[in-house]
Design a protein around this motif. Structure first.
Motif, PDB file in Angstrom:
ATOM      1  N   LEU A  18      -8.459   0.077   1.667  1.00 35.33           N
ATOM      2  CA  LEU A  18      -7.345   0.907   1.196  1.00 35.33           C
ATOM      3  C   LEU A  18      -7.294   0.943  -0.328  1.00 35.33           C
ATOM      4  CD1 LEU A  18      -4.412   0.006   3.634  1.00 35.33           C
ATOM      5  CD2 LEU A  18      -5.747   2.136   3.553  1.00 35.33           C
ATOM      6  N   LEU A  37     -12.161   5.927   5.315  1.00 37.27           N
ATOM      7  CA  LEU A  37     -11.260   5.177   6.194  1.00 37.27           C
ATOM      8  C   LEU A  37     -11.724   5.136   7.647  1.00 37.27           C
ATOM      9  CD1 LEU A  37      -7.888   6.420   4.684  1.00 37.27           C
ATOM     10  CD2 LEU A  37      -9.062   4.259   4.257  1.00 37.27           C
ATOM     11  N   PHE A  97       0.833  -1.199   0.000  1.00 41.63           N
ATOM     12  CA  PHE A  97       0.000   0.000   0.000  1.00 41.63           C
ATOM     13  C   PHE A  97       0.869   1.252   0.000  1.00 41.63           C
ATOM     14  CE2 PHE A  97      -1.654   3.497   2.609  1.00 41.63           C
ATOM     15  CZ  PHE A  97      -2.644   3.948   1.749  1.00 41.63           C
ATOM     16  N   VAL A 155      -0.790   4.428   8.839  1.00 38.71           N
ATOM     17  CA  VAL A 155      -0.867   3.036   8.369  1.00 38.71           C
ATOM     18  C   VAL A 155       0.373   2.271   8.825  1.00 38.71           C
ATOM     19  CG1 VAL A 155      -0.866   1.554   6.322  1.00 38.71           C
ATOM     20  CG2 VAL A 155      -2.406   3.523   6.423  1.00 38.71           C
TER      21      VAL A 155
END
Length: 165
Positions: A120, A56, A8, A94
């Protein structure tokens, strides 16, 4: 879906760099461009690209971001700087709050069960989608467009190539 935090981070660093190039090109005057009455202005769309808790929030991820209902600033440089700071805060969150195992945990998103890794991925695709809209509005505003997945017309011309409109 992202299988690891590192995948990510790497992907979002690349995508956010492309978004940043576009945001850095905006002018205060261009932020007022509206394609049609009742639709987002270029400024509202640019502000919408700044990561927020919206998508999120159900994952429990905590990072510094403008309030979800904040009005976009009238300053293009403020939007670009806020994007930079918020992206860095998100990436740090994260990396420090999640592990690869956390990507497999599930949350309720829009009445569906999604893993955090999928969330994500949708988050990044959401940005890509709106970034495409931004380039159209920027073109209408007469702003130069930075290439994202290849050279833009302006970049082709700068390389001495025949650029089709």
């Amino acid at each position: 879906m992202y299988p690891s935090i590192q995948s990510f981070i790497q992907d979002y660093r690349n995508e956010s760099a492309s978004t940043q190039k576009l945001l850095d090109t905006l002018t205060d005057e261009s932020l007022k461009l509206e394609t049609a009455s009742g639709y987002r202005t270029l400024g509202h769309l640019a502000w919408h690209l700044i990561p927020s808790g919206g998508l999120l929030q159900p994952t429990g991820l905590k990072f510094d971001a403008p309030p979800e209902d904040a009005e976009p600033p009238a300053s293009a440089s403020t939007i670009a700087q806020t994007y930079t700071k918020t992206v860095e805060s998100l990436l740090e969150a994260v990396q420090t709050q999640w592990t690869d195992a956390k990507l497999q945990e599930t949350v309720n998103m829009f009445g569906q069960v999604w893993t955090n890794g999928l969330t994500l991925q949708v988050f990044v695709r959401h940005e890509i989608h709106h970034r495409g809209q931004l380039t159209v509005l920027m073109r209408q505003a007469g702003l130069p467009i930075a290439g994202v997945y290849g050279p833009s017309k302006e970049e082709w011309i700068a390389m001495g190539m025949d650029a089709k409109a």
